[in-house]
Design a protein around this motif. Structure first.
Motif, PDB file in Angstrom:
ATOM      1  N   ASP A   1      39.788  11.042  19.504  1.00  0.00           N
ATOM      2  CA  ASP A   1      38.495  11.320  20.143  1.00  0.00           C
ATOM      3  C   ASP A   1      37.575  12.142  19.247  1.00  0.00           C
ATOM      4  O   ASP A   1      36.363  11.966  19.269  1.00  0.00           O
ATOM      5  CB  ASP A   1      38.687  12.061  21.474  1.00  0.00           C
ATOM      6  N   VAL A   2      38.151  13.034  18.464  1.00  0.00           N
ATOM      7  CA  VAL A   2      37.359  13.881  17.576  1.00  0.00           C
ATOM      8  C   VAL A   2      36.806  13.065  16.404  1.00  0.00           C
ATOM      9  O   VAL A   2      35.757  13.382  15.870  1.00  0.00           O
ATOM     10  CB  VAL A   2      38.218  15.066  17.068  1.00  0.00           C
ATOM     11  N   GLY A   3      37.486  11.999  16.034  1.00  0.00           N
ATOM     12  CA  GLY A   3      37.020  11.167  14.926  1.00  0.00           C
ATOM     13  C   GLY A   3      37.296  11.816  13.582  1.00  0.00           C
ATOM     14  O   GLY A   3      36.391  11.989  12.774  1.00  0.00           O
ATOM     15  N   HIS A   4      38.555  12.182  13.331  1.00  0.00           N
ATOM     16  CA  HIS A   4      38.913  12.835  12.076  1.00  0.00           C
ATOM     17  C   HIS A   4      38.617  11.937  10.871  1.00  0.00           C
ATOM     18  O   HIS A   4      38.769  10.723  10.937  1.00  0.00           O
ATOM     19  CB  HIS A   4      40.388  13.226  12.088  1.00  0.00           C
ATOM     20  N   SER A   5      38.236  12.573   9.791  1.00  0.00           N
ATOM     21  CA  SER A   5      37.894  11.870   8.552  1.00  0.00           C
ATOM     22  C   SER A   5      39.144  11.316   7.870  1.00  0.00           C
ATOM     23  O   SER A   5      40.275  11.667   8.221  1.00  0.00           O
ATOM     24  CB  SER A   5      37.206  12.833   7.583  1.00  0.00           C
ATOM     25  N   THR A   6      38.910  10.492   6.868  1.00  0.00           N
ATOM     26  CA  THR A   6      40.010   9.952   6.064  1.00  0.00           C
ATOM     27  C   THR A   6      40.736  11.098   5.371  1.00  0.00           C
ATOM     28  O   THR A   6      41.967  11.083   5.258  1.00  0.00           O
ATOM     29  CB  THR A   6      39.466   8.957   5.018  1.00  0.00           C
ATOM     30  N   ASP A   7      39.989  12.095   4.908  1.00  0.00           N
ATOM     31  CA  ASP A   7      40.607  13.256   4.265  1.00  0.00           C
ATOM     32  C   ASP A   7      41.536  13.997   5.224  1.00  0.00           C
ATOM     33  O   ASP A   7      42.627  14.413   4.837  1.00  0.00           O
ATOM     34  CB  ASP A   7      39.536  14.221   3.744  1.00  0.00           C
ATOM     35  N   ALA A   8      41.102  14.155   6.465  1.00  0.00           N
ATOM     36  CA  ALA A   8      41.928  14.834   7.461  1.00  0.00           C
ATOM     37  C   ALA A   8      43.201  14.040   7.725  1.00  0.00           C
ATOM     38  O   ALA A   8      44.285  14.612   7.864  1.00  0.00           O
ATOM     39  CB  ALA A   8      41.146  15.030   8.756  1.00  0.00           C
ATOM     40  N   ARG A   9      43.087  12.720   7.761  1.00  0.00           N
ATOM     41  CA  ARG A   9      44.261  11.866   7.979  1.00  0.00           C
ATOM     42  C   ARG A   9      45.223  11.951   6.797  1.00  0.00           C
ATOM     43  O   ARG A   9      46.437  11.940   6.979  1.00  0.00           O
ATOM     44  CB  ARG A   9      43.831  10.431   8.241  1.00  0.00           C
ATOM     45  N   GLU A  10      44.682  12.037   5.603  1.00  0.00           N
ATOM     46  CA  GLU A  10      45.518  12.189   4.412  1.00  0.00           C
ATOM     47  C   GLU A  10      46.214  13.544   4.426  1.00  0.00           C
ATOM     48  O   GLU A  10      47.388  13.652   4.094  1.00  0.00           O
ATOM     49  CB  GLU A  10      44.677  12.052   3.137  1.00  0.00           C
ATOM     50  N   MET A  11      45.497  14.588   4.808  1.00  0.00           N
ATOM     51  CA  MET A  11      46.041  15.936   4.864  1.00  0.00           C
ATOM     52  C   MET A  11      47.181  16.022   5.877  1.00  0.00           C
ATOM     53  O   MET A  11      48.153  16.756   5.686  1.00  0.00           O
ATOM     54  CB  MET A  11      44.939  16.923   5.246  1.00  0.00           C
ATOM     55  N   LEU A  12      47.086  15.245   6.933  1.00  0.00           N
ATOM     56  CA  LEU A  12      48.093  15.251   7.989  1.00  0.00           C
ATOM     57  C   LEU A  12      49.476  14.908   7.450  1.00  0.00           C
ATOM     58  O   LEU A  12      50.479  15.425   7.929  1.00  0.00           O
ATOM     59  CB  LEU A  12      47.668  14.259   9.077  1.00  0.00           C
ATOM     60  N   LYS A  13      49.518  14.061   6.423  1.00  0.00           N
ATOM     61  CA  LYS A  13      50.806  13.625   5.859  1.00  0.00           C
ATOM     62  C   LYS A  13      51.685  14.785   5.404  1.00  0.00           C
ATOM     63  O   LYS A  13      52.898  14.720   5.520  1.00  0.00           O
ATOM     64  CB  LYS A  13      50.572  12.690   4.681  1.00  0.00           C
ATOM     65  N   GLN A  14      51.073  15.848   4.899  1.00  0.00           N
ATOM     66  CA  GLN A  14      51.879  16.956   4.386  1.00  0.00           C
ATOM     67  C   GLN A  14      52.569  17.760   5.492  1.00  0.00           C
ATOM     68  O   GLN A  14      53.466  18.551   5.224  1.00  0.00           O
ATOM     69  CB  GLN A  14      51.050  17.860   3.484  1.00  0.00           C
TER      70      GLN A  14
END
Length: 137
Positions: free
Chosen positions: A76-89
């Motif tokens: 719902d917040v619409g996280h960016s591609t960078d945020a999705r990449e950061m999530l991996k760690q």
């Protein structure tokens, strides 16, 4: 592929060194404080404890979702591609795919068969009682 799985093989740890641990939603639910904050996004478990102080929306936003499936809120917040990449760690494992299973891995006999059968018997007996009572009147 689901949003949280881009760039990673499904079912492997973030470092790619084998199968990811599997957690139940009950285990995740216990990790809902600032000392240990886990959340689930798209069936994957993330330990975001180290990220609490860094989250742009403040740690309260993450703590509200800690211990839960936060997929809907995350999307719902619409996280960016960078945020999705950061999530991996912060990835630590997967959620058990079938939450209706008991800890022994078996579907509960009570909820699956016994309660519906008992309910059907009660309804059948009530119907029969009222039909027999209606004919004798």
């Amino acid at each position: 592929m689901e949003g949280g799985r881009r760039g990673e093989a499904a079912g492997t740890t973030a470092s790619g060194d084998g199968p990811a641990p599997v957690f139940t939603l009950e285990e995740v639910a216990k990790r809902n404080s600032s000392r240990e904050a886990w959340l689930v996004i798209h069936g994957r478990v993330y330990d975001v404890t180290r990220f609490l102080a860094e989250h742009p929306g403040g740690e309260e936003v993450l703590l509200e979702q800690a211990g839960k499936d936060a997929t809907e809120s995350f999307e719902d917040v619409g996280h960016s591609t960078d945020a999705r990449e950061m999530l991996k760690q912060y990835f630590i494992g997967e959620v058990h795919p079938n939450p209706s299973r008991t800890s022994s891995g078996q579907t509960s006999f009570w909820s699956t068969w016994l309660i519906p059968i008992f309910g059907a018997l009660v309804l059948g007996l009530m119907y029969r009682y009222y039909m027999v009572d209606g004919k004798s009147s």
